[in-house]
Design a protein around this motif. Structure first.
Motif, PDB file in Angstrom:
ATOM      1  N   VAL A   1      16.184  18.546  -2.738  1.00 46.42           N
ATOM      2  CA  VAL A   1      16.891  18.272  -1.486  1.00 46.42           C
ATOM      3  C   VAL A   1      16.765  16.786  -1.167  1.00 46.42           C
ATOM      4  N   ALA A   2      17.892  16.125  -0.927  1.00 44.90           N
ATOM      5  CA  ALA A   2      17.877  14.697  -0.600  1.00 44.90           C
ATOM      6  C   ALA A   2      17.492  14.499   0.858  1.00 44.90           C
ATOM      7  N   ALA A   3      16.703  13.467   1.118  1.00 45.94           N
ATOM      8  CA  ALA A   3      16.270  13.187   2.488  1.00 45.94           C
ATOM      9  C   ALA A   3      15.972  11.701   2.645  1.00 45.94           C
ATOM     10  N   VAL A   4      16.152  11.214   3.860  1.00 47.51           N
ATOM     11  CA  VAL A   4      15.734   9.858   4.206  1.00 47.51           C
ATOM     12  C   VAL A   4      14.264   9.924   4.604  1.00 47.51           C
ATOM     13  N   VAL A   5      13.463   9.048   4.023  1.00 51.09           N
ATOM     14  CA  VAL A   5      12.027   9.044   4.334  1.00 51.09           C
ATOM     15  C   VAL A   5      11.597   7.657   4.806  1.00 51.09           C
ATOM     16  N   HIS A   6      10.569   7.665   5.608  1.00 51.47           N
ATOM     17  CA  HIS A   6       9.930   6.433   6.068  1.00 51.47           C
ATOM     18  C   HIS A   6       8.514   6.448   5.491  1.00 51.47           C
ATOM     19  N   ARG A   7       8.194   5.455   4.688  1.00 53.45           N
ATOM     20  CA  ARG A   7       6.874   5.424   4.051  1.00 53.45           C
ATOM     21  C   ARG A   7       6.066   4.268   4.623  1.00 53.45           C
TER      22      ARG A   7
ATOM     23  N   ARG B   1       2.643  -2.228   5.712  1.00 56.81           N
ATOM     24  CA  ARG B   1       4.086  -2.309   5.507  1.00 56.81           C
ATOM     25  C   ARG B   1       4.709  -0.921   5.692  1.00 56.81           C
ATOM     26  N   PHE B   2       6.021  -0.900   5.967  1.00 55.09           N
ATOM     27  CA  PHE B   2       6.756   0.357   5.947  1.00 55.09           C
ATOM     28  C   PHE B   2       8.137   0.116   5.374  1.00 55.09           C
ATOM     29  N   ALA B   3       8.726   1.173   4.821  1.00 55.58           N
ATOM     30  CA  ALA B   3      10.045   1.069   4.207  1.00 55.58           C
ATOM     31  C   ALA B   3      10.799   2.367   4.439  1.00 55.58           C
ATOM     32  N   THR B   4      12.130   2.264   4.492  1.00 58.13           N
ATOM     33  CA  THR B   4      12.997   3.422   4.670  1.00 58.13           C
ATOM     34  C   THR B   4      13.958   3.501   3.492  1.00 58.13           C
ATOM     35  N   PHE B   5      14.073   4.677   2.888  1.00 58.82           N
ATOM     36  CA  PHE B   5      14.973   4.856   1.760  1.00 58.82           C
ATOM     37  C   PHE B   5      15.260   6.344   1.567  1.00 58.82           C
ATOM     38  N   LYS B   6      16.205   6.650   0.713  1.00 60.37           N
ATOM     39  CA  LYS B   6      16.571   8.038   0.448  1.00 60.37           C
ATOM     40  C   LYS B   6      15.975   8.492  -0.875  1.00 60.37           C
ATOM     41  N   LYS B   7      15.469   9.710  -0.902  1.00 60.70           N
ATOM     42  CA  LYS B   7      14.885  10.243  -2.127  1.00 60.70           C
ATOM     43  C   LYS B   7      15.078  11.746  -2.172  1.00 60.70           C
ATOM     44  N   ASP B   8      14.899  12.319  -3.350  1.00 64.31           N
ATOM     45  CA  ASP B   8      14.984  13.768  -3.529  1.00 64.31           C
ATOM     46  C   ASP B   8      13.606  14.380  -3.350  1.00 64.31           C
TER      47      ASP B   8
END
Length: 204
Positions: free
Chosen positions: A77-83, A55-62
């Motif tokens: 620092v806030a960033a959009v990540v793909h996990r 699976r993969f997901a995209t969300f914003k985190k610090d």
């Protein structure tokens, strides 16, 4: 005339059997040739497994970029990540921001977690981009980390590839609204992960 008809009937029967046999062979070969396989080394052990949960997901985190960020949340620092998650057991993951997946509880279960940071200006709903990603000290457009997880002393144990020794790359080859396809070949002094993968967007 009767003998000739019997010969033709026998030939037709053999032909039908041959056609069914060839069709059966074609059904099975693609399954074995397209199966993804991942190999990893941890704690002196090397294993290969086929990820059955991807699976993969995209969300914003610090992001936590320095030790003081652990306590001083306002400095993160806030960033959009793909996990990306690759495992050979059912993670039962529902919310990647909380890491609420099922832990490893048996020998032979493995999990790999890859985090890729998007560009600094990326929107929260942006797609993972096709391309090559490597680890860098500075945030954005990089591989943040790669975790290798396995069972040790009857507990879920994770190891992170060390940033100062991190080498290799993650290549995203194809992206759609619901699926990504890629290749991983990363390592540090003691561990490595390499292989190919396909992953479906979580909750899609």
């Amino acid at each position: 005339m009767i003998e000739l008809t019997a010969v033709f009937r026998g030939f037709a029967a053999l032909l039908i059997v041959a056609i069914f046999a060839s069709c059966g062979g074609k059904d099975e070969s693609p399954k074995s040739s397209t199966a993804s396989l991942v190999t990893m080394r941890y704690g002196g052990h090397e294993v290969s497994f086929e990820p059955t949960y991807t699976r993969f997901a995209t969300f914003k985190k610090d992001l936590i970029l320095k030790d003081s960020d652990i306590v001083k949340k306002d400095e993160r620092v806030a960033a959009v990540v793909h996990r990306i998650y690759l495992a050979n057991y059912d993670l039962q993951l529902t919310d990647p921001t909380r890491q609420d997946h099922r832990l490893i509880d048996a020998e032979g279960q493995y999990r790999i977690e890859i985090q890729i940071e998007a560009d600094k200006v990326a929107e929260e709903d942006s797609q993972l981009q096709v391309g090559e990603y490597v680890y860098k000290d500075q945030p954005f457009n990089r591989v943040s980390y790669v975790f290798l997880s396995y069972l040790k002393e009857e507990k879920d144990r994770s190891e992170n590839l060390q940033g100062s020794e991190f080498g290799g790359r993650v290549i995203i080859k194809a992206v759609t609204e619901t699926e990504i396809e890629g290749e991983i070949d990363v390592f540090d002094k003691n561990e490595f992960v390499k292989g190919t993968f396909k992953a479906r967007r979580l909750n899609r």
